[in-house]
Each structure stands twice: as C-alpha cells, then as structure tokens.
Design an enzyme around this catalytic site. Structure first.
Site, PDB file in Angstrom:
ATOM      1  N   CYS A  97      10.342 119.271  13.455  1.00  0.00           N
ATOM      2  CA  CYS A  97      11.501 120.092  13.096  1.00  0.00           C
ATOM      3  C   CYS A  97      12.733 119.215  12.922  1.00  0.00           C
ATOM      4  O   CYS A  97      13.386 119.218  11.877  1.00  0.00           O
ATOM      5  CB  CYS A  97      11.761 121.145  14.173  1.00  0.00           C
ATOM      6  SG  CYS A  97      10.464 122.392  14.298  1.00  0.00           S
TER       7      CYS A  97
ATOM      8  N   GLU B 183      20.264 125.485  14.258  1.00  0.00           N
ATOM      9  CA  GLU B 183      20.480 124.111  14.707  1.00  0.00           C
ATOM     10  C   GLU B 183      21.634 123.474  13.926  1.00  0.00           C
ATOM     11  O   GLU B 183      21.662 123.522  12.703  1.00  0.00           O
ATOM     12  CB  GLU B 183      19.207 123.284  14.522  1.00  0.00           C
ATOM     13  CG  GLU B 183      17.985 123.838  15.241  1.00  0.00           C
ATOM     14  CD  GLU B 183      18.067 123.692  16.761  1.00  0.00           C
ATOM     15  OE1 GLU B 183      18.966 122.977  17.244  1.00  0.00           O
ATOM     16  OE2 GLU B 183      17.219 124.298  17.453  1.00  0.00           O
TER      17      GLU B 183
ATOM     18  N   HIS C 248      15.258 127.847  14.139  1.00  0.00           N
ATOM     19  CA  HIS C 248      14.089 128.016  15.001  1.00  0.00           C
ATOM     20  C   HIS C 248      13.856 129.499  15.255  1.00  0.00           C
ATOM     21  O   HIS C 248      14.805 130.237  15.556  1.00  0.00           O
ATOM     22  CB  HIS C 248      14.291 127.317  16.351  1.00  0.00           C
ATOM     23  CG  HIS C 248      13.748 125.937  16.387  1.00  0.00           C
ATOM     24  ND1 HIS C 248      14.517 124.814  16.675  1.00  0.00           N
ATOM     25  CD2 HIS C 248      12.490 125.466  16.175  1.00  0.00           C
ATOM     26  CE1 HIS C 248      13.754 123.736  16.640  1.00  0.00           C
ATOM     27  NE2 HIS C 248      12.525 124.104  16.339  1.00  0.00           N
TER      28      HIS C 248
END
Length: 204
Positions: free
Chosen positions: A149, A85, A168
C-alpha cells in the site's frame, strides 16, 4: 495517451495472506458499477501484491491515462473506518510480497525523498463528507503501513507530483458492506476532484 480532462484512475489490490478476496478490489469494483458521473472518465485496475509489478504498473497508468487524480485503495485488517492516507514513505519495505520478494535496499526509490505528501487535504475531505452525513466513518492517517500500500502510494505521489491519494478500507462486513464501501469511495473521489478543481487546459 488520453486528452486532459476529468480522468481518474482507481486501483485495488489482489489477494494476499488471509485476504483471499481483497476488500479493496471488491470496493473498487463497486465503484466501477456506480461510476463517477458523466463528466468523469473512470479507469480501474487490480494491482498484484508484488513490489516489482507495482514499480512497473504505476508509471504505466500515469503515462497511459494522464489522469487528473490516481486513487489507490488497500485493505487493512485493523481498520474499522475508511482511512485516508496523507503521505507515502520511501523506506522500511522489509515485508516479503506474494513472490517472497522485498527490495534489497528496503526502499521504494533509491536516493528518493523520505516522504511525499498528497496535494489533497485529507482532513478537509473527511470534514466535508462527515458534514453531509455519510453513513461510513472516515479518518485520516500518516502511516500507510510500509507494505505494498505505502510502496504503491509513494510511487504514485512521485509520478504524479502529489496528485494521488490512498484509501484504506476495512474487510467487507467489518462493519461495512461492499456497497457501502463503494458508495464511500465514490463520495471520497468526487470530493477530492472538487478540491483539485478543473483540469488545466493543454498548452497550444
């Protein structure tokens, strides 16, 4: 507080919803067994799926360890690859946590910036590891999901001036084993450290 150096904190999440055993914590435990080599101090922690606990724990980890890098790991039931991410978001947190709580304002930090980006070039990490023939597929994303998250990632990016990352992982066995996820995390973290370069010396 630890002396500056190759210190890395890696976190996974505890159980929630259908994830009675959270693959993120399983992968982090595998990483702990593998280690990051003699020159890197690795600390691992499990974060509850709890907004208020995350708000308390994330600053504590930065203060306690003064890490060069913090990597948070979460599970995505939709993922089929290990996903890096690029950024964390401040608003949109309406989904209740394990304690049926969500922030009243829907924000991680009231009055904070809308989005924070990691100093890590996630695309470069993916390209370099793909060139080495890693047996786990890697991808990048700019949307960590507006749940714990994303919330934890934003807090850590703010606390660490961008020296944080979020990864992830898919559930174990869909399609990768716990060992494969641990090895992938190890490769990802070491590549991120290489990109950051050596830690700055302490001012005298």
């Amino acid at each position: 507080m630890e002396q500056p150096g190759q210190t890395v904190v890696v976190t996974g999440f505890g159980p929630f919803g259908e994830h009675a055993v959270n693959a993120s914590w399983t992968a982090v435990q595998e990483l702990q067994q593998l280690g990051l080599g003699d020159g890197v101090r690795l600390h691992v922690y499990e974060i509850p799926v709890d907004y208020r606990a995350a708000q308390r724990l994330v600053p504590e980890l930065w203060e306690r360890h003064s890490p060069q890098l913090v990597v948070h790991v979460g599970v995505s039931g939709l993922a089929s690859s290990v996903t890096l991410e690029s950024c964390g978001h401040n608003s949109g947190y309406c989904r209740p946590d394990n304690r049926d709580f969500s922030p009243c304002s829907g924000c991680c930090v009231d009055g904070g910036p809308d989005c924070l980006s990691s100093v890590i070039d996630m695309d470069a990490v993916c390209c370099r590891l793909a060139a080495r023939g890693l047996d786990v597929a890697l991808s990048t994303s700019q949307d960590a999901g507006r749940f714990l998250c994303d919330f934890t990632y934003f807090l850590s990016l703010l606390q660490g001036c961008g020296r944080a990352a979020f990864v992830h992982v898919p559930p174990v066995g869909r399609p990768y084993s716990a060992r494969q996820l641990g090895l992938a995390l190890r490769a990802v973290v070491l590549e991120m450290l290489a990109q950051l370069g050596p830690p700055a010396p302490r001012a005298s």
